[in-house]
Design a protein around this motif. Structure first.
Motif, mmCIF file in Angstrom:
data_model
loop_
_atom_site.group_PDB
_atom_site.id
_atom_site.type_symbol
_atom_site.label_atom_id
_atom_site.label_comp_id
_atom_site.label_asym_id
_atom_site.label_seq_id
_atom_site.Cartn_x
_atom_site.Cartn_y
_atom_site.Cartn_z
ATOM 1 N N LEU A 27 0.826 -1.197 0.000
ATOM 2 C CA LEU A 27 0.000 0.000 0.000
ATOM 3 C C LEU A 27 0.865 1.254 0.000
ATOM 4 O O LEU A 27 1.804 1.370 0.785
ATOM 5 N N PRO A 28 0.542 2.207 -0.860
ATOM 6 C CA PRO A 28 1.215 3.507 -0.796
ATOM 7 C C PRO A 28 0.657 4.326 0.350
ATOM 8 O O PRO A 28 -0.425 4.033 0.882
ATOM 9 N N ALA A 29 1.363 5.366 0.721
ATOM 10 C CA ALA A 29 0.854 6.295 1.717
ATOM 11 C C ALA A 29 -0.347 7.037 1.147
ATOM 12 O O ALA A 29 -0.572 7.045 -0.065
ATOM 13 N N THR A 30 -1.133 7.647 2.006
ATOM 14 C CA THR A 30 -2.232 8.474 1.519
ATOM 15 C C THR A 30 -1.697 9.746 0.878
ATOM 16 O O THR A 30 -2.328 10.323 -0.008
ATOM 17 N N CYS A 76 -11.760 2.571 -3.471
ATOM 18 C CA CYS A 76 -10.580 1.715 -3.392
ATOM 19 C C CYS A 76 -10.949 0.456 -2.606
ATOM 20 O O CYS A 76 -11.841 0.484 -1.749
ATOM 21 N N GLY A 77 -10.267 -0.626 -2.889
ATOM 22 C CA GLY A 77 -10.518 -1.871 -2.180
ATOM 23 C C GLY A 77 -9.260 -2.708 -2.087
ATOM 24 O O GLY A 77 -8.247 -2.415 -2.749
ATOM 25 N N TYR A 78 -9.328 -3.746 -1.259
ATOM 26 C CA TYR A 78 -8.164 -4.618 -1.048
ATOM 27 C C TYR A 78 -8.621 -6.072 -1.049
ATOM 28 O O TYR A 78 -9.531 -6.447 -0.299
ATOM 29 N N LYS A 81 -5.304 -4.858 6.811
ATOM 30 C CA LYS A 81 -5.812 -4.152 7.993
ATOM 31 C C LYS A 81 -5.725 -2.638 7.808
ATOM 32 O O LYS A 81 -6.626 -1.899 8.208
ATOM 33 N N GLU A 82 -4.641 -2.182 7.202
ATOM 34 C CA GLU A 82 -4.502 -0.750 6.941
ATOM 35 C C GLU A 82 -5.568 -0.284 5.949
ATOM 36 O O GLU A 82 -6.142 0.802 6.096
ATOM 37 N N ALA A 83 -5.838 -1.117 4.936
ATOM 38 C CA ALA A 83 -6.883 -0.766 3.970
ATOM 39 C C ALA A 83 -8.237 -0.658 4.662
ATOM 40 O O ALA A 83 -9.017 0.265 4.380
ATOM 41 N N ALA A 84 -8.516 -1.584 5.567
ATOM 42 C CA ALA A 84 -9.780 -1.512 6.309
ATOM 43 C C ALA A 84 -9.826 -0.266 7.177
ATOM 44 O O ALA A 84 -10.876 0.383 7.299
ATOM 45 N N ARG A 100 -8.534 2.504 6.468
ATOM 46 C CA ARG A 100 -8.826 3.634 5.577
ATOM 47 C C ARG A 100 -10.279 3.657 5.123
ATOM 48 O O ARG A 100 -10.682 4.560 4.400
ATOM 49 N N GLY A 101 -11.043 2.670 5.518
ATOM 50 C CA GLY A 101 -12.448 2.628 5.149
ATOM 51 C C GLY A 101 -12.732 1.914 3.841
ATOM 52 O O GLY A 101 -13.849 1.989 3.326
ATOM 53 N N TRP A 102 -11.742 1.192 3.298
ATOM 54 C CA TRP A 102 -11.922 0.480 2.045
ATOM 55 C C TRP A 102 -12.620 -0.852 2.288
ATOM 56 O O TRP A 102 -12.548 -1.426 3.372
ATOM 57 N N ARG A 103 -13.242 -1.362 1.259
ATOM 58 C CA ARG A 103 -13.740 -2.732 1.307
ATOM 59 C C ARG A 103 -12.552 -3.688 1.248
ATOM 60 O O ARG A 103 -11.642 -3.527 0.423
ATOM 61 N N VAL A 104 -12.559 -4.703 2.102
ATOM 62 C CA VAL A 104 -11.502 -5.712 2.137
ATOM 63 C C VAL A 104 -12.140 -7.089 2.041
ATOM 64 O O VAL A 104 -13.014 -7.426 2.838
ATOM 65 N N ASP A 105 -11.713 -7.870 1.047
ATOM 66 C CA ASP A 105 -12.136 -9.259 0.899
ATOM 67 C C ASP A 105 -10.929 -10.163 1.106
ATOM 68 O O ASP A 105 -9.790 -9.773 0.795
ATOM 69 N N HIS A 106 -11.177 -11.381 1.602
ATOM 70 C CA HIS A 106 -10.100 -12.337 1.827
ATOM 71 C C HIS A 106 -10.375 -13.602 1.039
ATOM 72 O O HIS A 106 -11.409 -14.249 1.216
ATOM 73 N N LEU A 107 -9.454 -13.926 0.154
ATOM 74 C CA LEU A 107 -9.493 -15.171 -0.606
ATOM 75 C C LEU A 107 -8.210 -15.925 -0.261
ATOM 76 O O LEU A 107 -7.150 -15.653 -0.825
ATOM 77 N N PRO A 108 -8.247 -16.852 0.699
ATOM 78 C CA PRO A 108 -7.021 -17.489 1.180
ATOM 79 C C PRO A 108 -6.251 -18.184 0.059
ATOM 80 O O PRO A 108 -6.820 -18.914 -0.763
ATOM 81 N N GLY A 109 -4.960 -17.945 0.031
ATOM 82 C CA GLY A 109 -4.100 -18.556 -0.979
ATOM 83 C C GLY A 109 -2.683 -18.032 -0.858
ATOM 84 O O GLY A 109 -2.358 -17.282 0.065
ATOM 85 N N GLU A 110 -1.842 -18.441 -1.791
ATOM 86 C CA GLU A 110 -0.471 -17.951 -1.832
ATOM 87 C C GLU A 110 -0.434 -16.636 -2.617
ATOM 88 O O GLU A 110 -1.430 -16.183 -3.167
ATOM 89 N N HIS A 111 0.746 -16.040 -2.678
ATOM 90 C CA HIS A 111 0.875 -14.695 -3.226
ATOM 91 C C HIS A 111 0.495 -14.600 -4.710
ATOM 92 O O HIS A 111 0.037 -13.550 -5.168
#
Length: 251
Positions: free
Chosen positions: A118-121, A198-200, A212-215, A217-228
């Motif tokens: 994530l870049p800075a704001t 914006c979302g993560y 966590k930082e994206a959340a 910032r108020g962004w939507r965050v979804d988690h799809l477990p996996g490798e990079h």
């Protein structure tokens, strides 16, 4: 998917005839790997898709963020000026999103970060934290460049990132060897780059702090477990999340 050339940089583009879509999706890969890391998702998205190649940007010398932003702008020529775009950035490419937004001649309707830094704001953002630079310096080769990214890690960590040997061979073949100076750079971050949705999308545990930082910032965050490189392992699921998370990002 057709392959063309724009500004001397290889471009993957998928435009389907008769298709109606509110925004063009621009899939940006990390400069540490190559555009093939996004190819399976580009093939599945029912939208106009551009995958600019960032291969060779480090050969132009610092500041490296400028050729990264320019490579993205070079692929936008087929897109009408009034047509919005959505930036979807993976991994290290996330740091360049503000520069891409700032340089874009098209309206950026939203930015989605996929297992990304994530870049800075606002204000300059280091490409690598001090602990990563300490990890990389001993790996530096006599020519001033680092080994390919997948050679930094143990085989037990690398192998699960790929669905099969053929995919791994393709990604490995196009991986650049970046100079250490690429990771020592600070990327400028203009204020207001995130004045849009914006979302993560999180894959791997290593990127949980960014999610966590994206959340925060108020962004939507979804988690799809996996490798990079989960977009290679399960492109159907990743594509579905991109569709859902960017739906309506055209206003």
């Amino acid at each position: 998917m057709r392959v063309s050339r724009a500004g001397g940089v290889a471009v993957f583009a998928a435009f389907r005839k008769g298709e109606r879509m509110d925004a063009t999706i621009v899939l940006v890969h990390s400069p540490s790997v190559g555009p093939s890391t996004w190819a399976p998702v580009a093939d599945r998205l029912d939208a106009p898709v551009l995958v600019p190649s960032l291969l060779g940007v480090a050969d132009e010398g610092p500041p490296f963020w400028r050729p990264v932003a320019q490579a993205v702008q070079d692929v936008l020529h087929p897109v009408r000026r009034e047509h919005p775009i959505v930036i979807v950035a993976h991994s290290n490419a996330g740091l360049f999103v503000p520069a891409i937004v700032d340089a874009s001649p098209r309206r950026v309707a939203g930015c989605l970060f996929v297992d990304a830094a994530l870049p800075a704001t606002a204000g300059p953002t280091p490409v690598a934290p001090p602990e990563l630079l300490d990890f990389l310096r001993p790996k530096l080769r006599p020519d001033g460049r680092l080994p390919q990214w997948t050679q930094w890690w143990d085989e037990a960590d690398v192998a699960p990132m790929f669905p099969d040997p053929a995919t791994r061979a393709l990604v490995t073949a196009e991986q650049p060897r970046l100079p250490l100076s690429y990771y020592e750079e600070h990327v400028p971050v203009p204020a207001g780059w995130d004045d849009r949705p914006c979302g993560y999308l999180l894959f791997a545990p290593a990127y949980e702090p960014m999610a966590k930082e994206a959340a925060h910032r108020g962004w939507r965050v979804d988690h799809l477990p996996g490798e990079h490189l989960h977009q290679l392992v399960d492109p159907d699921a990743v594509t579905a999340h991109i569709r859902t998370m960017t739906a309506g990002w055209s206003g």
